[in-house]
Design a protein around this motif. Sequence first.
Motif, PDB file in Angstrom:
ATOM      1  N   GLN A  76       2.301   1.553  -3.587  1.00  0.00           N
ATOM      2  CA  GLN A  76       1.262   2.014  -4.513  1.00  0.00           C
ATOM      3  C   GLN A  76       1.061   3.528  -4.386  1.00  0.00           C
ATOM      4  O   GLN A  76       0.962   4.253  -5.393  1.00  0.00           O
ATOM      5  CB  GLN A  76      -0.069   1.315  -4.212  1.00  0.00           C
ATOM      6  N   SER A  77       0.991   3.986  -3.157  1.00  0.00           N
ATOM      7  CA  SER A  77       0.746   5.405  -2.897  1.00  0.00           C
ATOM      8  C   SER A  77       1.913   6.263  -3.371  1.00  0.00           C
ATOM      9  O   SER A  77       1.716   7.331  -3.974  1.00  0.00           O
ATOM     10  CB  SER A  77       0.496   5.619  -1.401  1.00  0.00           C
ATOM     11  N   ARG A  78       3.121   5.788  -3.111  1.00  0.00           N
ATOM     12  CA  ARG A  78       4.305   6.539  -3.550  1.00  0.00           C
ATOM     13  C   ARG A  78       4.306   6.693  -5.062  1.00  0.00           C
ATOM     14  O   ARG A  78       4.554   7.790  -5.601  1.00  0.00           O
ATOM     15  CB  ARG A  78       5.577   5.817  -3.096  1.00  0.00           C
ATOM     16  N   LEU A  79       4.010   5.608  -5.755  1.00  0.00           N
ATOM     17  CA  LEU A  79       4.001   5.647  -7.211  1.00  0.00           C
ATOM     18  C   LEU A  79       2.885   6.536  -7.749  1.00  0.00           C
ATOM     19  O   LEU A  79       3.057   7.216  -8.769  1.00  0.00           O
ATOM     20  CB  LEU A  79       3.854   4.229  -7.764  1.00  0.00           C
ATOM     21  N   ALA A  80       1.736   6.546  -7.077  1.00  0.00           N
ATOM     22  CA  ALA A  80       0.629   7.408  -7.508  1.00  0.00           C
ATOM     23  C   ALA A  80       1.019   8.877  -7.398  1.00  0.00           C
ATOM     24  O   ALA A  80       0.775   9.672  -8.321  1.00  0.00           O
ATOM     25  CB  ALA A  80      -0.619   7.126  -6.672  1.00  0.00           C
ATOM     26  N   GLY A  81       1.624   9.257  -6.283  1.00  0.00           N
ATOM     27  CA  GLY A  81       2.072  10.638  -6.126  1.00  0.00           C
ATOM     28  C   GLY A  81       3.124  11.015  -7.144  1.00  0.00           C
ATOM     29  O   GLY A  81       3.094  12.122  -7.714  1.00  0.00           O
ATOM     30  N   GLU A  82       4.042  10.102  -7.388  1.00  0.00           N
ATOM     31  CA  GLU A  82       5.104  10.336  -8.366  1.00  0.00           C
ATOM     32  C   GLU A  82       4.508  10.552  -9.758  1.00  0.00           C
ATOM     33  O   GLU A  82       4.937  11.444 -10.506  1.00  0.00           O
ATOM     34  CB  GLU A  82       6.045   9.138  -8.364  1.00  0.00           C
ATOM     35  N   THR A 110      -1.878   7.128   3.146  1.00  0.00           N
ATOM     36  CA  THR A 110      -1.774   7.162   1.683  1.00  0.00           C
ATOM     37  C   THR A 110      -1.292   8.525   1.219  1.00  0.00           C
ATOM     38  O   THR A 110      -0.379   8.630   0.383  1.00  0.00           O
ATOM     39  CB  THR A 110      -3.130   6.825   1.044  1.00  0.00           C
ATOM     40  N   LEU A 111      -1.887   9.578   1.742  1.00  0.00           N
ATOM     41  CA  LEU A 111      -1.488  10.921   1.338  1.00  0.00           C
ATOM     42  C   LEU A 111      -0.032  11.189   1.705  1.00  0.00           C
ATOM     43  O   LEU A 111       0.729  11.753   0.902  1.00  0.00           O
ATOM     44  CB  LEU A 111      -2.400  11.963   1.987  1.00  0.00           C
ATOM     45  N   ARG A 112       0.372  10.765   2.889  1.00  0.00           N
ATOM     46  CA  ARG A 112       1.764  10.994   3.286  1.00  0.00           C
ATOM     47  C   ARG A 112       2.720  10.252   2.355  1.00  0.00           C
ATOM     48  O   ARG A 112       3.752  10.792   1.946  1.00  0.00           O
ATOM     49  CB  ARG A 112       1.983  10.550   4.740  1.00  0.00           C
ATOM     50  N   SER A 113       2.369   9.012   2.008  1.00  0.00           N
ATOM     51  CA  SER A 113       3.245   8.246   1.121  1.00  0.00           C
ATOM     52  C   SER A 113       3.236   8.784  -0.305  1.00  0.00           C
ATOM     53  O   SER A 113       4.197   8.569  -1.057  1.00  0.00           O
ATOM     54  CB  SER A 113       2.842   6.767   1.126  1.00  0.00           C
ATOM     55  N   GLY A 151       0.808  -1.218   0.000  1.00  0.00           N
ATOM     56  CA  GLY A 151       0.000   0.000   0.000  1.00  0.00           C
ATOM     57  C   GLY A 151       0.836   1.260   0.000  1.00  0.00           C
ATOM     58  O   GLY A 151       0.509   2.239  -0.690  1.00  0.00           O
ATOM     59  N   HIS A 152       1.915   1.255   0.759  1.00  0.00           N
ATOM     60  CA  HIS A 152       2.806   2.424   0.770  1.00  0.00           C
ATOM     61  C   HIS A 152       3.460   2.618  -0.600  1.00  0.00           C
ATOM     62  O   HIS A 152       3.583   3.753  -1.076  1.00  0.00           O
ATOM     63  CB  HIS A 152       3.876   2.254   1.845  1.00  0.00           C
TER      64      HIS A 152
END
Length: 216
Positions: free
Chosen positions: A29-35, A58-61, A26-27
């Motif tokens: 996935q979230s990092r890649l979404a922000g990127e 999720t937002l933090r990651s 999950g972390h």
Amino acid sequence: MAELLVVRHGQASFGADNYDRLSEVGHEQSRLAGEALREAGWVPDRLVTGTLERQKETLRSMGFDAEPEQHPGFNEYDFHDLLHVRFAGQVPEAVKGERKTHFRTLRETILDWQKGGCAGAKESWSEFEARVAAALAFATDTSARRVLVISSGGVIGQLVAQALAAPKPMMMELNLQVKNSSMTRFVFSGPRFFLNEFNATPHLAPKDRAGLLTYS
């Protein structure tokens, strides 16, 4: 028109004592979404989450550091409470631990809830509808042009169904399709609110990321 981008939280800890935390997947996935958003030049000027820990993690990651606003209307429905009511406190073990049984039971329970079932639950279906509508009004009552919301599958299903004026059961069919860290985009202007894109995961498209695609 302004944009409302609603991202489902990353994979949570299915089967764990505390589901409301992201898994390692999950972390990532979230990092890649922000990127992916930053690479596309899409940087939000307003951040909103529900109050659930998996949404805030999720937002933090994702790597957006501005302090988010919170609205509980973006929280998921309490499926554990609905199950407790449906099974009179004796939830079958298979429902808790077997994914196929879990999701089949989820669908059956929510469809029954929509029809007025699960009497005695902490939240009725009409109350869920009302709080999601209030959360949408909160997020779109703004001068911001790019609003990023971190929410959950049921809420996203309800927002899409609302935008399409779809029958109630369609919310559940949409809910079951929503991938972890997926992006659902709406455009809005005043009371006008339209679906632009549903359940997109461009950040998970490369072949070497196929193992990161999850639904729970």
